[in-house]
Design a protein around this motif. Structure first.
Motif, PDB file in Angstrom:
ATOM      1  N   UNK A  11      15.016   9.046  -7.674  1.00  0.00           N
ATOM      2  CA  UNK A  11      15.891   9.705  -8.627  1.00  0.00           C
ATOM      3  C   UNK A  11      16.041  11.168  -8.225  1.00  0.00           C
ATOM      4  N   UNK A  12      17.166  11.747  -8.540  1.00  0.00           N
ATOM      5  CA  UNK A  12      17.377  13.169  -8.256  1.00  0.00           C
ATOM      6  C   UNK A  12      16.708  14.024  -9.321  1.00  0.00           C
ATOM      7  N   UNK A  13      16.382  15.225  -8.937  1.00  0.00           N
ATOM      8  CA  UNK A  13      15.792  16.175  -9.884  1.00  0.00           C
ATOM      9  C   UNK A  13      16.694  16.311 -11.104  1.00  0.00           C
ATOM     10  N   UNK A  14      16.062  16.323 -12.276  1.00  0.00           N
ATOM     11  CA  UNK A  14      16.802  16.365 -13.523  1.00  0.00           C
ATOM     12  C   UNK A  14      17.110  15.001 -14.104  1.00  0.00           C
ATOM     13  N   UNK A  15      16.866  13.963 -13.331  1.00  0.00           N
ATOM     14  CA  UNK A  15      17.153  12.612 -13.792  1.00  0.00           C
ATOM     15  C   UNK A  15      16.042  12.028 -14.633  1.00  0.00           C
ATOM     16  N   UNK A  16      16.224  10.758 -15.007  1.00  0.00           N
ATOM     17  CA  UNK A  16      15.280  10.068 -15.892  1.00  0.00           C
ATOM     18  C   UNK A  16      14.940   8.697 -15.334  1.00  0.00           C
ATOM     19  N   UNK A  17      13.767   8.245 -15.691  1.00  0.00           N
ATOM     20  CA  UNK A  17      13.323   6.883 -15.407  1.00  0.00           C
ATOM     21  C   UNK A  17      12.475   6.407 -16.578  1.00  0.00           C
ATOM     22  N   UNK A  18      12.448   5.091 -16.774  1.00  0.00           N
ATOM     23  CA  UNK A  18      11.529   4.529 -17.745  1.00  0.00           C
ATOM     24  C   UNK A  18      10.641   3.510 -17.044  1.00  0.00           C
ATOM     25  N   UNK A  19       9.372   3.752 -17.086  1.00  0.00           N
ATOM     26  CA  UNK A  19       8.403   2.825 -16.519  1.00  0.00           C
ATOM     27  C   UNK A  19       7.957   1.844 -17.601  1.00  0.00           C
ATOM     28  N   UNK A  20       7.683   0.627 -17.170  1.00  0.00           N
ATOM     29  CA  UNK A  20       7.190  -0.409 -18.074  1.00  0.00           C
ATOM     30  C   UNK A  20       5.871  -0.950 -17.545  1.00  0.00           C
ATOM     31  N   UNK A  21       5.016  -1.334 -18.450  1.00  0.00           N
ATOM     32  CA  UNK A  21       3.741  -1.958 -18.085  1.00  0.00           C
ATOM     33  C   UNK A  21       3.544  -3.162 -18.990  1.00  0.00           C
TER      34      UNK A  21
END
Length: 128
Positions: A11-21
């Protein structure tokens, strides 16, 4: 108890991600204190965020406070890490971990050495 983390990526700086477990355990995550840790290349493992088995007690490391949020869905036996405004210093392998803390307690775990169950990790790479 088996943990499967996913959601990492580039992802580029400033972006978002959602991790799942996803937690594979018959009694459900209402018995488990869940935490996220990360390890950047050449660095020690670092605590990121934790949530108690009752879901009411949450703690986020100062380094990611106001950008990262831990949450969970008991119906899906899944814990999430929402990561916003990512920067290159967030690049790391992210691990989820669990410890049986009793049914619906307020206990959270910030020490990795206290966590007996770990997922395999998911790589997050943030480009500048």
């Amino acid at each position: 108890v088996q943990l499967q983390a996913s959601g990492g990526g580039l992802v580029q700086a400033g972006g978002s991600l959602r991790l799942s477990c996803v937690v594979s355990e018959n009694t459900g995550i209402s018995y488990y204190a869940m935490s996220w840790f990360r390890q950047a290349p050449g660095k020690d493992r670092e605590f990121v965020a934790a949530i108690s088995s009752n879901g009411l007690n949450r703690f986020t490391a100062d380094s990611v406070k106001d950008r990262f949020t831990i949450s969970r869905d008991t119906a899906k036996n899944t814990v999430y890490l929402q990561m916003n405004n990512l920067n290159p210093e967030d690049t790391a392998v992210y691990y989820c971990a669990a410890r049986n803390s009793g049914y619906r307690t307020f206990t959270i775990q910030r020490a990795g050495d206290n966590m007996p169950y770990w997922g395999k990790g998911t790589l997050v790479t943030v480009s500048s």
